[in-house]
Design a protein around this motif. Structure first.
Motif, PDB file in Angstrom:
ATOM      1  N   SER A  14      40.984  39.524  33.664  1.00 15.94           N
ATOM      2  CA  SER A  14      40.710  40.318  34.870  1.00 15.94           C
ATOM      3  C   SER A  14      42.000  40.807  35.532  1.00 15.94           C
ATOM      4  O   SER A  14      42.833  39.999  35.963  1.00 15.94           O
ATOM      5  N   LYS A  42      28.571  31.419  35.092  1.00 20.30           N
ATOM      6  CA  LYS A  42      29.424  31.265  36.273  1.00 20.30           C
ATOM      7  C   LYS A  42      29.221  29.875  36.890  1.00 20.30           C
ATOM      8  O   LYS A  42      28.091  29.385  36.928  1.00 20.30           O
ATOM      9  N   LYS A  55      32.087  37.307  42.191  1.00 19.61           N
ATOM     10  CA  LYS A  55      33.130  37.775  41.275  1.00 19.61           C
ATOM     11  C   LYS A  55      34.406  36.962  41.453  1.00 19.61           C
ATOM     12  O   LYS A  55      34.636  36.386  42.518  1.00 19.61           O
ATOM     13  N   VAL A  56      35.225  36.980  40.396  1.00 24.54           N
ATOM     14  CA  VAL A  56      36.574  36.432  40.497  1.00 24.54           C
ATOM     15  C   VAL A  56      37.522  37.587  40.778  1.00 24.54           C
ATOM     16  O   VAL A  56      37.201  38.731  40.452  1.00 24.54           O
ATOM     17  N   PRO A  57      38.677  37.335  41.405  1.00 21.69           N
ATOM     18  CA  PRO A  57      39.201  36.022  41.774  1.00 21.69           C
ATOM     19  C   PRO A  57      38.621  35.499  43.081  1.00 21.69           C
ATOM     20  O   PRO A  57      38.240  36.274  43.954  1.00 21.69           O
ATOM     21  N   GLU A  68      38.099  38.836  47.036  1.00 22.01           N
ATOM     22  CA  GLU A  68      38.618  40.207  46.941  1.00 22.01           C
ATOM     23  C   GLU A  68      40.140  40.151  46.773  1.00 22.01           C
ATOM     24  O   GLU A  68      40.868  39.743  47.686  1.00 22.01           O
ATOM     25  N   SER A  69      40.574  40.613  45.598  1.00 23.87           N
ATOM     26  CA  SER A  69      41.964  40.389  45.194  1.00 23.87           C
ATOM     27  C   SER A  69      42.998  40.937  46.177  1.00 23.87           C
ATOM     28  O   SER A  69      44.023  40.295  46.421  1.00 23.87           O
TER      29      SER A  69
END
Ligand code: GS8
Length: 223
Positions: A14, A42, A55-57, A68-69
């Motif tokens: 990712s 997951k 979601k990741v991260p 949220e990156s």
């Protein structure tokens, strides 16, 4: 510097997770990385920590989740503030950095995905769109070494992980980013010379193989 327990819910491929990992490396933050299985497996921790997007991260700082990156990178910058700042200190330059981070977020990954998920005329259009976005990013860089000037910083962190997918886009699309955007390519190489980036970014050939696998999942899910 230690400020308690830091855990990253991660996926090796990712580009969004790469942002968090580079920021942690830049700040010298010790952390534990937990690989998530995004295709049907997951973890409960991920579902509980990021119930909205799943979601990741996700960064867990002393058990508290941050998702949220771009927000994660900003958080790391603020909490580990005694190391060199990632965002500029000048409010105007900060706003500009956030503008380009937002542009990158909205454009690059999706434009790239269009290349490997489309065929024929649609693929040609996707390539054209992607190259145009890259040219806009190249113009924003100008003659600077990094997006913020002489020092590697926030926008570089937001953008560089995405470039590990470029070999896949190039192979699927039959084009070469460097032919269209030589200055952007030189910036990529400059970033790769940085230990924190070289340590985090995966081999682009492995991403290419991953995209081939993803392609079949994509077709099953969306066709
Ligand atoms: C995007 C994260 C994301 O797409 C961010 O953190 O910046 N805007 C978010 N994560 C993907 C993996 S990378 O493609 C993900 O977790 N997908 C799982 C899913 O969609 O179920």
């Amino acid at each position: 510097m230690s400020k308690g327990e830091v855990v990253l819910l991660d996926c090796w491929a990712s580009p969004f997770c790469m942002r968090a990992k580079i920021a942690l490396e830049e700040k010298g933050v010790q952390h534990e990385r937990r690989e998530e299985n995004l295709f049907g497996g997951k973890s409960e921790l991920l579902l509980k920590s990021n119930p909205i997007h799943q979601k990741v991260p996700v960064l867990l700082h002393n058990g508290k989740p941050i998702s949220e990156s771009t927000i994660v990178v900003g958080y790391i910058d603020e909490v580990w503030s005694s190391s060199t700042p990632l965002l500029p200190t000048c409010p105007y330059k900060r706003a500009q950095a956030r503008f380009w981070a937002d542009f990158i977020d909205k454009k690059v990954f999706e434009a790239g995905r269009e290349i490997w998920t489309s065929e024929g005329e649609a693929k040609e259009l996707a390539k054209k769109d992607f190259i145009e976005i890259m040219k806009q990013l190249e113009r924003a860089l100008g003659d600077k070494s990094f997006y913020g000037g002489d020092a590697f910083g926030f926008v570089d962190i937001i953008a560089i992980g995405l470039t590990s997918w470029f070999v896949a886009y190039e192979k699927f699309g039959g084009f070469n980013v460097e032919d269209h955007c030589p200055k952007f390519s030189a910036w990529m190489k400059r970033c790769m010379q940085r230990e924190t980036v070289a340590k985090v970014l995966p081999d682009p050939e492995k991403i290419y193989e991953f995209v081939i696998t993803l392609g079949s999942v994509w077709i099953q899910l969306f066709c």
